[in-house]
Design an enzyme around this catalytic site. Structure first.
Site, PDB file in Angstrom:
ATOM      1  N   PHE A 241       9.818  40.726  -9.962  1.00 37.44           N
ATOM      2  CA  PHE A 241       9.368  41.816  -9.081  1.00 37.44           C
ATOM      3  C   PHE A 241      10.555  42.734  -8.841  1.00 37.44           C
ATOM      4  O   PHE A 241      11.613  42.280  -8.378  1.00 37.44           O
ATOM      5  CB  PHE A 241       8.901  41.257  -7.737  1.00 37.44           C
ATOM      6  CG  PHE A 241       8.532  42.320  -6.719  1.00 37.44           C
ATOM      7  CD1 PHE A 241       7.218  42.533  -6.347  1.00 37.44           C
ATOM      8  CD2 PHE A 241       9.521  43.110  -6.113  1.00 37.44           C
ATOM      9  CE1 PHE A 241       6.885  43.512  -5.398  1.00 37.44           C
ATOM     10  CE2 PHE A 241       9.198  44.089  -5.181  1.00 37.44           C
ATOM     11  CZ  PHE A 241       7.868  44.282  -4.830  1.00 37.44           C
ATOM     12  N   GLU A 242      10.393  43.997  -9.146  1.00 34.08           N
ATOM     13  CA  GLU A 242      11.407  44.981  -8.767  1.00 34.08           C
ATOM     14  C   GLU A 242      10.707  46.299  -8.548  1.00 34.08           C
ATOM     15  O   GLU A 242       9.853  46.676  -9.352  1.00 34.08           O
ATOM     16  CB  GLU A 242      12.435  45.223  -9.894  1.00 34.08           C
ATOM     17  CG  GLU A 242      13.427  44.125 -10.131  1.00 34.08           C
ATOM     18  CD  GLU A 242      14.418  44.459 -11.263  1.00 34.08           C
ATOM     19  OE1 GLU A 242      14.045  45.161 -12.226  1.00 34.08           O
ATOM     20  OE2 GLU A 242      15.561  44.007 -11.177  1.00 34.08           O
TER      21      GLU A 242
END
Ligand code: GDP
Ligand code: MN
Length: 355
Positions: A241-242
């Site tokens: 997740f970014e």
């Protein structure tokens, strides 16, 4: 129910159901950021990414319609494109990764790399024997942001196959990044397996000595080191997740950092992940206030869950996650260091979610 601004009068006229009338989804009003989702995947990941897209579209993107860029080291097939195009509400784009971004650089000693894989395989280190996983980590560290399909964008949100989003996202995280000048953001922050990065910190220290001008004076060294930089504490932002700025990776400080690491060869002689690489870079090259933690985005990537800590938030956002699964305040989470570093107050109820 939906807030009044999303109510489309036309949808409520007559006896025909909106679905049958085939009207477009009501959109959130207001400006959009120059941003896209980005997914690296193989053709066989199709149903796992379908699930992740559906989850993201249901919780957020059906109202915002951001584009979705799919990247692959091989060509995507027709079925992958058909299924994912049909699921995404924004424009779907498909790119193949150039060979130079997914192969061994010339300076890598193949025998040494093979021995490293064999050794890590004997030690049963996860993905220790995999060549493709190493190409993937190197690509995510040094190249995805240079792909031509990403050149037009300012921010990206990385989404992997099989992930899940648990809460409504009623506002635009990309616009939040832009308006608040955030460069990097995360939801989960565990410790890295040290066996995969034995010399990463030595390489980092070498870089710091060679490029003191790149190290931000208001950095987050205290997040990644407990002894002022002598050793790495293995804390990393979980990069599956970014939401982050693409320009940050395209900046001279980061490109110099990546090149220096790449020359040292640890992507192949060890198994350096893009998560510790991104984390060390974000922690040293950015102002600590440029890094943002999203409490309100419920998220799952095996085996960890981020579920908003406070009950008020979970109910307001219609979260479907089990608060007892929330990783934030458990022993293997680095999140408390982030809160300490920024002097942030922990959300209501955190004490009840420790191990
Ligand atoms: P993990 O999350 O570290 O267990 O690794 P994943 O298997 O989820 O891989 C990370 C990301 O890279 C995911 O988006 C995968 O779809 C993608 N990925 C991994 N290996 C390859 C590969 O060989 N080719 C392509 N095109 N994508 C890959
Ligand atoms: Mn994954």
């Amino acid at each position: 129910g939906q807030s009044p601004q999303f109510v489309d009068q036309e949808r409520h006229t007559g006896n025909v159901s909106p679905a049958l009338m085939n009207l477009p989804e009501p959109k959130a009003p207001g400006p959009r950021a120059n941003a896209t989702f980005v997914t690296l995947a193989r053709n066989q990941d199709i149903w796992e990414i379908a699930k992740a897209i559906r989850s993201m579209e249901d919780r957020f993107n059906h109202k915002f319609n951001y584009d979705w860029v799919f990247l692959n080291d091989r060509p995507f097939n027709k079925e992958f494109k058909r299924v994912t195009t049909q699921l995404t509400s924004g424009k779907a784009k498909y790119g193949q990764i150039p060979k130079e971004h997914w192969s061994f650089p010339s300076w890598i000693d193949q025998d040494k790399a093979r021995e490293a894989r064999e050794e890590m395989s004997r030690k049963q280190i996860i993905y220790g024997d995999s060549i493709s996983y190493r190409h993937m980590c190197r690509f995510e560290s040094g190249f995805f942001f240079r792909h031509e399909l990403l050149m037009d964008y300012e921010y990206y949100w990385r989404v992997e196959p099989s992930v899940e989003f648990f809460c409504d996202i009623n506002y635009d995280p990309f616009m939040f990044m832009k308006q608040n000048n955030k460069k990097y953001s995360f939801v989960l922050s565990p410790y890295e397996y040290v066996e995969t990065i034995p010399t990463l910190w030595n390489s980092t220290k070498k870089f710091m000595a060679e490029h003191p001008e790149h190290i931000h004076p208001n950095n987050s060294m205290a997040f990644i080191s407990d002894d002022g930089g002598k050793t790495y504490n293995n804390c990393h932002f979980w990069s599956n997740f970014e939401i982050a700025s693409l320009d940050m990776w395209r900046s001279k400080p980061y490109l110099d950092f990546f090149e220096s690491l790449d020359k040292d060869g640890g992507f192949f002689y060890e198994r350096w992940g893009d998560a510790p690489v991104h984390t060390i870079a974000a922690s040293l090259l950015l102002d600590k206030n440029d890094i943002h933690f999203w409490d309100e985005i419920g998220y799952y990537h095996a085996p960890f869950t981020h579920c908003p800590t406070s009950q008020v938030d979970r109910e307001r956002l219609k979260c479907s996650c089990n608060p007892n699964d929330n990783f934030d305040w458990k022993g293997w989470s680095c999140l408390p260091r982030h809160f300490k570093l920024l002097g942030k107050k922990r959300p209501e109820g955190w004490e009840t979610q420790q191990d």
